[in-house]
Structure formats: structure tokens, C-alpha cells
Design a protein around this motif. Structure first.
Motif, PDB file in Angstrom:
ATOM      1  N   CYS A   1       0.667  -1.271  -0.305  1.00 45.71           N
ATOM      2  CA  CYS A   1      -0.173   0.222  -0.041  1.00 45.71           C
ATOM      3  C   CYS A   1       0.777   1.326  -0.215  1.00 45.71           C
ATOM      4  CB  CYS A   1      -0.648  -0.167   1.041  1.00 45.71           C
ATOM      5  SG  CYS A   1      -1.754  -1.142   1.418  1.00 45.71           S
ATOM      6  N   ALA A   2       2.285   1.317  -0.136  1.00 44.74           N
ATOM      7  CA  ALA A   2       2.994   2.111  -0.955  1.00 44.74           C
ATOM      8  C   ALA A   2       3.639   2.183  -2.318  1.00 44.74           C
ATOM      9  CB  ALA A   2       3.555   1.653   0.308  1.00 44.74           C
ATOM     10  N   PRO A   3       2.920   1.988  -2.710  1.00 45.02           N
ATOM     11  CA  PRO A   3       3.404   1.962  -4.693  1.00 45.02           C
ATOM     12  C   PRO A   3       4.147   2.949  -4.456  1.00 45.02           C
ATOM     13  CG  PRO A   3       0.929   3.365  -4.337  1.00 45.02           C
ATOM     14  CD  PRO A   3       1.650   2.151  -3.144  1.00 45.02           C
ATOM     15  N   GLN A   4       4.833   3.957  -4.403  1.00 45.43           N
ATOM     16  CA  GLN A   4       6.044   5.102  -4.651  1.00 45.43           C
ATOM     17  C   GLN A   4       7.067   4.841  -4.319  1.00 45.43           C
ATOM     18  OE1 GLN A   4       3.212   6.427  -2.725  1.00 45.43           O
ATOM     19  NE2 GLN A   4       1.789   7.335  -4.840  1.00 45.43           N
ATOM     20  N   TYR A   5       7.306   3.695  -3.012  1.00 45.49           N
ATOM     21  CA  TYR A   5       8.409   2.996  -2.443  1.00 45.49           C
ATOM     22  C   TYR A   5       9.085   2.483  -3.864  1.00 45.49           C
ATOM     23  CZ  TYR A   5      11.718  -0.288  -0.316  1.00 45.49           C
ATOM     24  OH  TYR A   5      13.015  -1.100  -0.421  1.00 45.49           O
ATOM     25  N   TYR A   6       8.415   1.824  -4.824  1.00 44.08           N
ATOM     26  CA  TYR A   6       8.764   1.018  -6.045  1.00 44.08           C
ATOM     27  C   TYR A   6       9.585   1.670  -6.858  1.00 44.08           C
ATOM     28  CZ  TYR A   6       7.350  -2.993  -3.656  1.00 44.08           C
ATOM     29  OH  TYR A   6       7.272  -3.810  -3.174  1.00 44.08           O
ATOM     30  N   ARG A   7       9.175   3.293  -6.773  1.00 44.88           N
ATOM     31  CA  ARG A   7       9.377   4.301  -7.819  1.00 44.88           C
ATOM     32  C   ARG A   7      10.497   5.455  -7.227  1.00 44.88           C
ATOM     33  NH1 ARG A   7      10.010   9.507  -5.904  1.00 44.88           N
ATOM     34  NH2 ARG A   7       7.694   9.658  -4.788  1.00 44.88           N
ATOM     35  N   MET A   8      10.367   5.669  -6.073  1.00 48.81           N
ATOM     36  CA  MET A   8      11.424   5.498  -5.608  1.00 48.81           C
ATOM     37  C   MET A   8      12.845   5.127  -5.744  1.00 48.81           C
ATOM     38  SD  MET A   8      11.515   6.960  -1.671  1.00 48.81           S
ATOM     39  CE  MET A   8      11.932   5.020  -0.936  1.00 48.81           C
ATOM     40  N   ARG A   9      12.499   3.721  -5.083  1.00 52.87           N
ATOM     41  CA  ARG A   9      13.169   2.231  -4.992  1.00 52.87           C
ATOM     42  C   ARG A   9      14.198   2.066  -7.322  1.00 52.87           C
ATOM     43  NH1 ARG A   9      14.612  -3.093  -6.259  1.00 52.87           N
ATOM     44  NH2 ARG A   9      15.022  -4.133  -3.731  1.00 52.87           N
ATOM     45  N   GLU A  10      13.557   2.503  -7.829  1.00 49.69           N
ATOM     46  CA  GLU A  10      13.262   2.173  -9.692  1.00 49.69           C
ATOM     47  C   GLU A  10      14.656   4.057  -9.257  1.00 49.69           C
ATOM     48  OE1 GLU A  10      13.150   1.492 -13.958  1.00 49.69           O
ATOM     49  OE2 GLU A  10      13.138   0.311 -12.110  1.00 49.69           O
ATOM     50  N   ASP A  11      13.714   5.054  -9.245  1.00 53.35           N
ATOM     51  CA  ASP A  11      15.002   5.943  -9.513  1.00 53.35           C
ATOM     52  C   ASP A  11      16.564   6.197  -8.331  1.00 53.35           C
ATOM     53  OD1 ASP A  11      14.498   8.605 -10.767  1.00 53.35           O
ATOM     54  OD2 ASP A  11      13.891   9.068  -8.606  1.00 53.35           O
ATOM     55  N   LEU A  12      16.157   5.643  -7.389  1.00 57.79           N
ATOM     56  CA  LEU A  12      17.516   5.443  -6.680  1.00 57.79           C
ATOM     57  C   LEU A  12      18.518   4.344  -7.187  1.00 57.79           C
ATOM     58  CD1 LEU A  12      15.854   6.145  -3.121  1.00 57.79           C
ATOM     59  CD2 LEU A  12      17.648   7.977  -4.264  1.00 57.79           C
ATOM     60  N   ARG A  13      17.773   3.505  -7.670  1.00 60.03           N
ATOM     61  CA  ARG A  13      18.838   2.397  -7.987  1.00 60.03           C
ATOM     62  C   ARG A  13      19.512   2.382  -9.945  1.00 60.03           C
ATOM     63  NH1 ARG A  13      17.325  -3.455  -5.222  1.00 60.03           N
ATOM     64  NH2 ARG A  13      19.450  -3.622  -6.829  1.00 60.03           N
ATOM     65  N   GLY A  14      17.823   3.442 -10.296  1.00 59.59           N
ATOM     66  CA  GLY A  14      18.534   3.012 -11.953  1.00 59.59           C
ATOM     67  C   GLY A  14      18.206   2.164 -12.444  1.00 59.59           C
ATOM     68  N   LYS A  15      17.436   0.708 -12.166  1.00 62.83           N
ATOM     69  CA  LYS A  15      17.285  -0.525 -12.787  1.00 62.83           C
ATOM     70  C   LYS A  15      15.932  -0.423 -12.945  1.00 62.83           C
ATOM     71  CE  LYS A  15      21.163  -2.541  -9.937  1.00 62.83           C
ATOM     72  NZ  LYS A  15      21.476  -3.615  -8.893  1.00 62.83           N
ATOM     73  N   HIS A  16      15.667  -1.700 -14.159  1.00 59.09           N
ATOM     74  CA  HIS A  16      13.776  -1.804 -14.467  1.00 59.09           C
ATOM     75  C   HIS A  16      13.735  -2.827 -13.546  1.00 59.09           C
ATOM     76  CE1 HIS A  16      11.403  -4.311 -16.868  1.00 59.09           C
ATOM     77  NE2 HIS A  16      11.501  -3.230 -17.333  1.00 59.09           N
ATOM     78  N   PRO A  17      12.409  -2.564 -13.166  1.00 52.90           N
ATOM     79  CA  PRO A  17      11.851  -3.440 -11.932  1.00 52.90           C
ATOM     80  C   PRO A  17      11.463  -5.381 -12.198  1.00 52.90           C
ATOM     81  CG  PRO A  17      10.390  -2.943 -13.725  1.00 52.90           C
ATOM     82  CD  PRO A  17      11.670  -2.028 -14.178  1.00 52.90           C
ATOM     83  N   LYS A  18      11.937  -5.788 -13.459  1.00 50.34           N
ATOM     84  CA  LYS A  18      12.549  -7.024 -13.115  1.00 50.34           C
ATOM     85  C   LYS A  18      13.820  -7.404 -12.354  1.00 50.34           C
ATOM     86  CE  LYS A  18      16.410  -7.508 -16.948  1.00 50.34           C
ATOM     87  NZ  LYS A  18      16.658  -7.516 -17.947  1.00 50.34           N
ATOM     88  N   ASN A  19      14.542  -6.212 -11.394  1.00 48.96           N
ATOM     89  CA  ASN A  19      15.346  -6.811 -10.843  1.00 48.96           C
ATOM     90  C   ASN A  19      15.328  -6.777  -8.994  1.00 48.96           C
ATOM     91  OD1 ASN A  19      17.715  -6.840 -12.188  1.00 48.96           O
ATOM     92  ND2 ASN A  19      17.430  -4.817 -12.858  1.00 48.96           N
ATOM     93  N   PHE A  20      13.634  -6.321  -9.596  1.00 48.01           N
ATOM     94  CA  PHE A  20      12.747  -6.123  -8.322  1.00 48.01           C
ATOM     95  C   PHE A  20      12.820  -7.716  -7.180  1.00 48.01           C
ATOM     96  CE2 PHE A  20      12.970  -2.419  -8.569  1.00 48.01           C
ATOM     97  CZ  PHE A  20      11.800  -1.282  -8.316  1.00 48.01           C
TER      98      PHE A  20
END
Length: 342
Positions: free
Chosen positions: A217-236
Motif C-alpha cells: 500500500c506504498a507504491p511510491q516505494y517502487y518508483r523511489m527504488r527505481e529512481d535511486l537504483r536506476g534499474k528495471h523492475p525485473k530486478n525487484f
């Protein structure tokens, strides 16, 4: 993933409860036979993680039979409990029924905070005792924490407690104003800025802990994680278990749904839109063809800043918060601080 509210009966009276659960009985709960038929339908086309939740699922007298049948049909069965009813006998029954993991909610690092949250004195001590029983019988457990203003300053302490207790994972949830959560929204809500700060802190823990971490219930976490790491979501991904996999932000209606105690299917427990009822329609039909689910899977239909955001496929915004803020489940999430023009 499917969150299945097998009962609304509960021995606690939590201030944030989505279901407004309390001591039952609650009329209309799916019968044993209906539960087993539902499992058959689910298993006929998918092998999801099924979260048996409530209320308190251990108050349902056929819960172990339901669990065992789901396990027999190849589903990954887990259970969300408050911990106070865990004892050696029912933990053995859980393991015999194929429960792969339980989640226990800790919403305070002290008895005072947790018990006030749960509105039952002794809830904290009961949960810790239950966890010790689970550890003694090697039943894997995770800690879930709903973040509110009341426990905001204790989140780091709760995280440390989860490590000390030997949890497999720590999942944090951001309060969504549904059920009794509506009554405390103004008093307990965390500002978007504070919310973002907590998520950044949580991200920083990823390389500091062996715990599997997930923000729900915190979807911005994934945007922030992507932004900070610069990785594609397949690496999540964190570990090989399906219970440890990070996917994307809001999964409601996309890779997740909720089934209520009376069989109503919704995108999630916080967005209780009527997408169909398993007593009237096949769950397969509902999951595949509900107009609401179809729309939620089409990110081009999202509106406001969510619709124009480059992270819409990774984050998507919380559809429940969008709905309660705007009346539109495709609208923008009011908790997002991201500047889509950047």
C-alpha cells in the motif's frame, strides 16, 4: 496473490481495521463446501499465494481443513494472524496443513503503543508469546506494521524488534482510510512528506539487513527504488521464494485481489469495489473479465499525474487512496510527491 478474508470474527478491536472486525458471528460467511469449491476453481487456472486473513482466521473452526485442501491443490497457503492465539497445538496444525508462512502484526515497539493500537490490553505480550511458539516449531513468520502518526517514531524500533525476534521479513503498510481507518484518518494519517521520508529510510535498510523487506500500500516505494537504483523492475527480486518477490507498486486488480467473507471479489481489501461474487460467478470469470479489473490493467486509462507519470507501470499509485480522495479508482494518488514534469 489472493487475500481471502475467511472470517470477520476477531478477538481484537484494532483502531485501523479495514474490516471493522470484532467478535462474531458474522452472517453469510462462505461455508466449508463453498470454500473448497472456490479453491478448486482457483487451482484450475492458477497457482497463486493465498493469504488466509480476517478478522482472525484462527477463529474459523475449519481453517486447517481449508488450508490443507488449498495446499493439496498446489496453492501456496499462508496466514495473517494477530499472534495472540498462536500456541503449539495450532502451530503444528498449521504446519501439517501446509501453511508456508504466517504474518504477525506488530504496530508498536512497546506494549503501550501496540495495545493502544489493538485496543486490547495484553495484545503485545500475546503476540510475542505466539511468535516464540512459532519459532520453537520452525514455522516461518514475518512482521507486518501499519504506519500511522501514533507509531511513526517507533518504526525503526519495530524493525529492530523484527530482527531480534528472528522474523523472515518485515512488511510495512501505509494507512488507507477504510473501515475503522476512516474514523482515525485525520488524527493518525502521516503527511505525504513524512511518508516519503519513511519509505526512503526503509529503502536504506535493504543493504543493512537479512530480512526480506516489502512496502505494501506504498507504491511510491517502487518508483523511489527505481529512481535511486536506476534499474528495471525485473530486478525487484529478493530471494527465490515467491513469498520474497518484489514486483511493482499497486497490484490491486493486476496481480492481486481480495475475496471477502461473503464471497465478494475486489481489487484489494482497501478498495472494496464489487467486481463479482463467487457465489454467483466463477472466480476465473471474475478475475479474467471483470470490467474494473480490465480497466486497472490498462495503465493508459489512469488519470491525473498518475496517468502522465513515467513510473506508472512501476508504481501506479494507490488505487484505493485515489478512489477515496477523488471518487475515481483511476485517478491520481494524493500521497504522491513526485514531480512528473521532472
Amino acid at each position: 496473490m489472493i487475500a481471502w478474508e475467511v472470517t470477520r470474527n476477531c478477538n481484537l478491536n484494532c483502531i485501523h481495521c479495514r474490516a471493522s472486525a470484532d467478535v462474531g458471528p458474522h452472517p453469510g460467511e462462505l461455508s466449508r463446501e463453498e470454500c473448497l469449491r472456490l479453491i478448486d476453481v482457483i487451482a484450475s487456472f492458477s497457482k497463486p499465494v493465498v493469504i488466509l486473513t480476517g478478522g482472525e482466521p484462527l477463529l474459523r473452526n475449519d481453517i486447517f481443513e481449508i488450508s490443507a485442501y488449498g495446499n493439496k491443490r498446489g496453492l501456496r497457503m499462508v496466514m495473517a494472524v494477530n499472534g495472540t492465539l498462536l500456541h503449539p497445538e495450532n502451530i503444528k496444525k498449521m504446519k501439517d496443513a501446509g501453511i508456508q508462512r504466517i504474518s504477525v502484526s506488530l504496530d508498536g515497539a512497546t506494549p503501550e503503543t501496540h495495545d493502544e493500537f489493538r485496543r486490547v490490553k495484553g495484545a503485545f505480550a500475546g503476540a510475542l508469546k505466539g511468535i516464540e511458539h512459532a519459532k520453537a516449531d520452525a514455522l516461518e513468520f514475518q512482521i507486518n506494521t501499519t504506519i500511522t502518526r501514533q507509531n511513526l517514531k517507533e518504526v525503526a524500533e519495530i524493525h529492530e524488534l523484527a530482527k531480534t525476534l528472528g522474523a523472515k521479513a518485515h512488511h510495512i503498510f501505509v494507512l488507507v482510510p477504510t473501515g475503522r481507518g476512516k474514523e482515525i484518518e485525520e488524527e493518525q494519517k502521516v503527511s505525504p512528506e513524512e511518508y516519503e521520508k519513511v519509505l526512503r529510510w526503509f529503502y536504506e535498510q535493504e543493504n543493512k539487513t537479512v530480512l526480506q523487506l516489502k512496502a505494501t500500500c506504498a507504491p511510491q516505494y517502487y518508483r523511489m527504488r527505481e529512481d535511486l537504483r536506476g534499474k528495471h523492475p525485473k530486478n525487484f527480486v529478493h530471494g527465490a521464494s515467491p513469498l520474497d518477490t518484489k514486483t511493482r507498486g499497486c497490484l490491486g486488480g493486476v496481480g492481486f485481489c481480495f475475496i471477502s467473507h461473503v464471497g465478494q471479489v475486489s481489487p484489494c481489501g482497501y478498495l472494496e469495489l464489487d467486481c463479482g461474487n463467487v457465489r454467483k460467478n466463477s472466480f476465473h470469470e471474475i478475475w479474467s473479465h471483470s470490467p474494473i479489473f480490465v480497466e486497472l490493467r490498462d495503465f493508459k486509462k489512469y488519470e491525473g499525474k498518475c496517468g502522465s507519470c513515467k513510473f506508472v507501470r512501476i508504481c501506479g499509485g494507490c488505487r484505493a487512496r485515489a478512489f477515496y480522495a477523488t471518487g475515481n479508482y483511476l485517478g491520481e494518488d494524493p500521497y504522491c510527491t513526485y514531480d512528473t514534469a521532472s
